[in-house]
Design a protein around this motif. Structure first.
Motif, mmCIF file in Angstrom:
data_model
loop_
_atom_site.group_PDB
_atom_site.id
_atom_site.type_symbol
_atom_site.label_atom_id
_atom_site.label_comp_id
_atom_site.label_asym_id
_atom_site.label_seq_id
_atom_site.Cartn_x
_atom_site.Cartn_y
_atom_site.Cartn_z
ATOM 1 N N MET A 99 5.681 3.903 7.186
ATOM 2 C CA MET A 99 6.449 3.294 6.095
ATOM 3 C C MET A 99 7.591 2.474 6.671
ATOM 4 O O MET A 99 8.190 2.835 7.688
ATOM 5 C CB MET A 99 7.000 4.377 5.173
ATOM 6 N N ALA A 132 11.004 1.218 2.284
ATOM 7 C CA ALA A 132 10.078 2.101 1.578
ATOM 8 C C ALA A 132 10.467 3.563 1.748
ATOM 9 O O ALA A 132 10.306 4.368 0.825
ATOM 10 C CB ALA A 132 8.653 1.884 2.088
ATOM 11 N N LEU A 145 6.330 4.620 -7.954
ATOM 12 C CA LEU A 145 6.167 5.265 -6.651
ATOM 13 C C LEU A 145 4.972 6.201 -6.640
ATOM 14 O O LEU A 145 4.238 6.278 -5.643
ATOM 15 C CB LEU A 145 7.445 6.031 -6.295
ATOM 16 N N THR A 153 2.038 5.550 -3.949
ATOM 17 C CA THR A 153 1.879 6.476 -2.835
ATOM 18 C C THR A 153 0.817 7.545 -3.075
ATOM 19 O O THR A 153 0.349 8.156 -2.117
ATOM 20 C CB THR A 153 3.216 7.185 -2.548
ATOM 21 N N LEU A 195 8.427 -1.408 -1.246
ATOM 22 C CA LEU A 195 7.123 -1.006 -0.702
ATOM 23 C C LEU A 195 6.306 -2.182 -0.189
ATOM 24 O O LEU A 195 5.404 -2.003 0.634
ATOM 25 C CB LEU A 195 6.322 -0.260 -1.774
ATOM 26 N N MET A 246 1.245 -2.758 -1.301
ATOM 27 C CA MET A 246 1.138 -1.380 -1.761
ATOM 28 C C MET A 246 1.155 -1.252 -3.282
ATOM 29 O O MET A 246 0.641 -0.277 -3.840
ATOM 30 C CB MET A 246 2.275 -0.528 -1.179
#
Length: 559
Positions: free
Chosen positions: A186, A190, A321, A325, A396, A400
């Motif tokens: 990351m 991020a 998020l 993720t 991010l 992503m």
């Protein structure tokens, strides 16, 4: 090893003084009710001795530091009971984080496990030390003038000492190396975004649920605080310099330690300032601390709008998020986020954070909320959601977050998607109206949990059909920031209009099932209940919720 020993010695020296610190959460407050020994009005002699004949409807909180030093402890506690509890609790929390880091569980599961351990620790230690287990809380109280720097140093020393002990006990079982290291794959933004967001949310939630006078008699503070820690830890945030210091010292390296220490401390400053800008009692405090004094008119007139802006920003960021993720299922992340928002900021603005909820509350009581507040809330919610989408994308990276927004699932028509969004948004709005805005309904202190569970469950069920948005602002913010084009933009109208239709449905369901609350039915007066247009919201009524009325006679309008 020399660094670890020096830190241990420093912590021990901080804890040695006999003056006990004021607990951060022990001021939750005003829970000890002094009782006069006579049947009539209290005399000066009886009031002076009332401290020895006091009782509390809640677990007894420790006395302030000066009284603790003179009397040898609250309720028979020793002089160091609060510090010992802080050390033990922080040590247990550090061991939990360290052992879970080597357990092989997913990041999301580890975060939920940390929250599960923290919840009983908070309630066990609240009556002894306030159960902060985190230097950020002491720092925030110093900023607000509710704790002196020397008291904060003693309290922080106990927490660091406990964290060091927990770290080395972890090392005796497993190697703590890499437990709190940032993911090397990351980027720095991020990795830092969750740390900033949830450190801010944690400090603000502690202040709102455990320090604010408006919520001094609540029993949900532990649930709200552990919810922040659960969702934050699942998404990569540390939020605790003491735990980080203990694990890094036990691991014998300091790479990444500065970020784990500095970023949460920096996020504490805006959290304390935001609390002062939105809590009406803070405008009348005599202890200003390091934060500026905010005019009461600003807090009264602008505080609810700022709360809706920040709340929608946090909710949309959490959803973004979680989508990007995949550390935590989106409904679980959104439900946890809504839990601490409802419990924390509900007394300021109602914690709508959703234009559909605001519309439902407006339909229920247009005279109370008014068209101006309706428009202002919706604008703040949209701005917060769009801003959150942009910040998540910037942190991010476009790769992503591309395509990370609710879209219709394959095999379902537009009508099915529209109906699903409307139906389950109606469930959320109906829950809010029934448990939070029903005339004469006393409910429980778990009303915020009911609202968050309705949101999480609705998103979980509707996810297989519509993607599970149930929030026009969040859908707009994520779609506009995460690269929606062409057909996806043309489908966005369903995620905006359908929840608003659901708000009308939720309002209608309450009107049908609770006619007295809506002012309909000929028996309203005969039943001894005021019709709807004469009844205020339960959350904002000084008669039904006297704890929301501050010492200056002002009551915050929640709905």
């Amino acid at each position: 090893m020399k660094l670890s020993i020096s830190i241990l010695l420093s912590c021990a020296l901080l804890v040695l003084p006999t003056t006990s610190a004021i607990s951060p959460l022990q001021q939750r407050k005003n829970a000890v009710v002094k009782v006069s020994s006579g049947n009539g009005p209290s005399s000066s002699s009886s009031s002076s001795s009332s401290s020895s004949s006091s009782f509390s409807a809640f677990p007894p909180a420790p006395l302030p530091g000066a009284l603790l030093e003179r009397k040898g402890g609250a309720m028979g506690q020793s002089r160091h009971a609060a510090l010992i509890m802080e050390a033990l609790g922080t040590g247990m929390l550090t061991m939990t984080v360290g052992l879970l880091g080597k357990s092989g569980l997913s990041v999301g599961a580890r975060g939920l496990a940390v929250a599960a351990v923290l919840l009983p620790l908070i309630y066990a230690g609240a009556r002894v030390s306030g159960a902060s287990y985190n230097p950020l809380v002491s720092f925030a109280l110093v900023l607000l003038g509710k704790m002196t720097p020397s008291q904060a140093m003693v309290y922080t020393g106990a927490q660091l000492l406990g964290a060091m002990g927990g770290g080395f006990l972890t090392k005796a079982l497993v190697s703590p190396a890499g437990v709190m290291d940032y993911d090397p794959s990351m980027t720095l933004p991020a990795s830092g975004l969750p740390e900033v967001l949830y450190s801010f949310a944690l400090v603000l939630t502690v202040l709102q649920t455990a320090v604010s006078k408006a919520q001094s008699r609540n029993s949900f503070f532990g649930l709200a605080i552990s919810s922040v820690v659960g969702v934050g830890a699942a998404l990569g945030a540390g939020m605790n310099p003491a735990v980080a210091g203990g694990l890094f010292a036990a691991a014998g390296h300091s790479k990444g330690l500065l970020a784990r220490l500095g970023v949460p401390l920096m996020a504490t400053v805006p959290a304390a300032l935001f609390f002062r800008c939105t809590d009406i009692d803070e405008t009348y405090t005599m202890k200003r601390g390091m934060m500026p004094k905010i005019p009461a008119d600003f807090v009264r007139n602008r505080g609810p709008y700022l709360t809706e802006l920040a709340g929608t920003f946090l909710l949309t960021s959490t959803v973004g998020l979680a989508l990007a993720t995949k550390a935590l299922p989106v409904p679980v992340a959104a439900g946890l986020c809504m839990t601490f928002l409802a419990f924390g900021s509900g007394y300021v603005s109602g914690a709508h954070v959703n234009p559909a909820v605001t519309l439902g509350v407006y339909l229920r009581n247009a005279k109370k909320i008014g068209s101006k507040k309706l428009g202002g809330y919706v604008v703040m919610q949209i701005v917060g959601a769009v801003g959150a989408g942009a910040v998540v994308k910037a942190a991010l990276g476009p790769g992503m977050v591309a395509g990370k927004f609710p879209v219709p699932q394959a095999g379902f028509s537009s009508a099915q998607v529209f109906g699903t969004e409307a139906l389950f948004t109606g469930l959320v709005v109906s829950t809010v109206l029934h448990v939070g805005a029903a005339t004469g309904y006393q409910g429980t202190q778990l009303n915020g949990l009911a609202v968050s569970m309705s949101l999480g469950a609705g998103m979980m069920v509707s996810e297989m059909i519509s993607g599970g948005s149930l929030n026009p602002a969040a859908a707009m913010g994520l779609a506009l920031s995460n690269g929606a084009t062409g057909k996806q933009l043309r489908q966005l109208w369903m995620y905006v209009i359908a929840p608003l239709v659901g708000a009308v449905f939720g309002h209608a369901s309450m009107k049908i099932t609770s006619p007295f609350d809506m002012g309909t039915g000929t028996g309203a007066w005969r039943q001894g209940r005021r019709p709807y247009h004469l009844a205020w919201s339960r959350w904002s009524s000084p008669r039904s919720r006297p704890r929301h009325e501050n010492c200056h006679g002002e009551t915050r309008a929640l709905c």
